[in-house]
Design a protein around this motif. Sequence first.
Motif, short mmCIF file in Angstrom:
data_model
loop_
_atom_site.label_atom_id
_atom_site.label_comp_id
_atom_site.label_asym_id
_atom_site.label_seq_id
_atom_site.Cartn_x
_atom_site.Cartn_y
_atom_site.Cartn_z
N LEU A 1 0.82 -1.21 0.00
CA LEU A 1 0.00 0.00 0.00
C LEU A 1 0.86 1.26 0.00
O LEU A 1 0.48 2.27 -0.61
CB LEU A 1 -0.94 0.00 1.21
CG LEU A 1 -2.08 -1.03 1.15
CD1 LEU A 1 -2.86 -1.01 2.46
CD2 LEU A 1 -2.99 -0.78 -0.02
N SER A 2 2.02 1.22 0.66
CA SER A 2 2.91 2.37 0.66
C SER A 2 3.44 2.68 -0.73
O SER A 2 3.52 3.84 -1.13
CB SER A 2 4.09 2.12 1.62
OG SER A 2 3.64 1.98 2.92
N VAL A 3 3.80 1.64 -1.46
CA VAL A 3 4.28 1.84 -2.83
C VAL A 3 3.18 2.47 -3.67
O VAL A 3 3.41 3.43 -4.41
CB VAL A 3 4.76 0.51 -3.44
CG1 VAL A 3 4.98 0.63 -4.93
CG2 VAL A 3 6.02 0.03 -2.74
N LYS A 4 1.97 1.94 -3.54
CA LYS A 4 0.85 2.50 -4.30
C LYS A 4 0.57 3.94 -3.88
O LYS A 4 0.28 4.79 -4.72
CB LYS A 4 -0.39 1.63 -4.12
CG LYS A 4 -0.27 0.29 -4.81
CD LYS A 4 -1.55 -0.48 -4.73
CE LYS A 4 -1.39 -1.84 -5.35
NZ LYS A 4 -1.29 -1.83 -6.78
N PHE A 5 0.70 4.23 -2.59
CA PHE A 5 0.47 5.59 -2.10
C PHE A 5 1.48 6.56 -2.71
O PHE A 5 1.10 7.65 -3.15
CB PHE A 5 0.55 5.61 -0.58
CG PHE A 5 0.42 6.99 0.00
CD1 PHE A 5 -0.81 7.64 0.04
CD2 PHE A 5 1.53 7.65 0.51
CE1 PHE A 5 -0.92 8.90 0.57
CE2 PHE A 5 1.43 8.92 1.04
CZ PHE A 5 0.20 9.55 1.06
N LEU B 1 2.72 10.92 -6.55
CA LEU B 1 3.47 11.48 -7.68
C LEU B 1 2.56 11.75 -8.88
O LEU B 1 2.69 12.79 -9.55
CB LEU B 1 4.60 10.52 -8.08
CG LEU B 1 5.74 10.40 -7.07
CD1 LEU B 1 6.70 9.30 -7.48
CD2 LEU B 1 6.46 11.72 -6.92
N LEU B 2 1.61 10.84 -9.12
CA LEU B 2 0.66 11.08 -10.20
C LEU B 2 -0.23 12.29 -9.90
O LEU B 2 -0.59 13.04 -10.81
CB LEU B 2 -0.20 9.84 -10.44
CG LEU B 2 0.47 8.72 -11.22
CD1 LEU B 2 -0.40 7.48 -11.22
CD2 LEU B 2 0.76 9.16 -12.64
N LEU B 3 -0.58 12.48 -8.62
CA LEU B 3 -1.38 13.64 -8.27
C LEU B 3 -0.64 14.95 -8.55
O LEU B 3 -1.23 15.91 -9.06
CB LEU B 3 -1.78 13.58 -6.79
CG LEU B 3 -2.89 12.61 -6.44
CD1 LEU B 3 -3.09 12.55 -4.94
CD2 LEU B 3 -4.18 13.01 -7.13
N PHE B 4 0.65 14.99 -8.22
CA PHE B 4 1.44 16.19 -8.55
C PHE B 4 1.47 16.42 -10.06
O PHE B 4 1.32 17.56 -10.52
CB PHE B 4 2.87 16.07 -8.01
CG PHE B 4 3.00 16.41 -6.57
CD1 PHE B 4 2.68 17.67 -6.09
CD2 PHE B 4 3.45 15.46 -5.67
CE1 PHE B 4 2.81 17.99 -4.75
CE2 PHE B 4 3.58 15.77 -4.32
CZ PHE B 4 3.25 17.04 -3.87
N PHE B 5 1.68 15.35 -10.80
CA PHE B 5 1.71 15.46 -12.26
C PHE B 5 0.40 16.03 -12.78
O PHE B 5 0.37 16.99 -13.55
CB PHE B 5 2.00 14.10 -12.89
CG PHE B 5 1.78 14.07 -14.37
CD1 PHE B 5 2.69 14.65 -15.23
CD2 PHE B 5 0.64 13.47 -14.89
CE1 PHE B 5 2.48 14.63 -16.60
CE2 PHE B 5 0.43 13.44 -16.26
CZ PHE B 5 1.35 14.03 -17.11
N PHE B 6 -0.73 15.43 -12.33
CA PHE B 6 -2.02 15.88 -12.82
C PHE B 6 -2.38 17.27 -12.31
O PHE B 6 -3.06 18.03 -13.01
CB PHE B 6 -3.12 14.88 -12.44
CG PHE B 6 -3.13 13.68 -13.34
CD1 PHE B 6 -3.47 13.80 -14.68
CD2 PHE B 6 -2.80 12.45 -12.86
CE1 PHE B 6 -3.48 12.72 -15.52
CE2 PHE B 6 -2.80 11.34 -13.68
CZ PHE B 6 -3.14 11.48 -15.01
#
Length: 123
Positions: A41-45, A50-55
């Motif tokens: 779950l930590s890896v997914k988090f 990182l995807l949230l920053f990108f988007f």
Amino acid sequence: MKNYIDDLEKLFTLAENYSKTSIKLFKYSAVYKSANILSSLSVKFVLILLLLFFFFFLNIGIAIYLGEYLRKIYYGFFVVAGFYILITIFFLVFKDALIKTPVSNFIIRITLNNNHNDSHEIE
């Protein structure tokens, strides 16, 4: 008679050692499963963060681009916000199928796979 008492004492000692070992094995198995679930779950988090920053920055760029196209910068932000409210409504309607069930299945799959692997390690 003494032979039976010695055998009985050995049996109780072996049973005690077996129960202590079983309890330790259960504890270690629980710790291993918990650590595996939390690390997954930590890896997914981290990836999601990182995807949230990108988007986030992508959306700012799209909003500014649309705002220039619509001749008022804030119109672009309204369009992007409207797009996200539609996505939010979509997720609220289909939250069980899109979020709850996959997350539950992920946790169950990790737990059962660890259980399956533990049985091979014991043999």
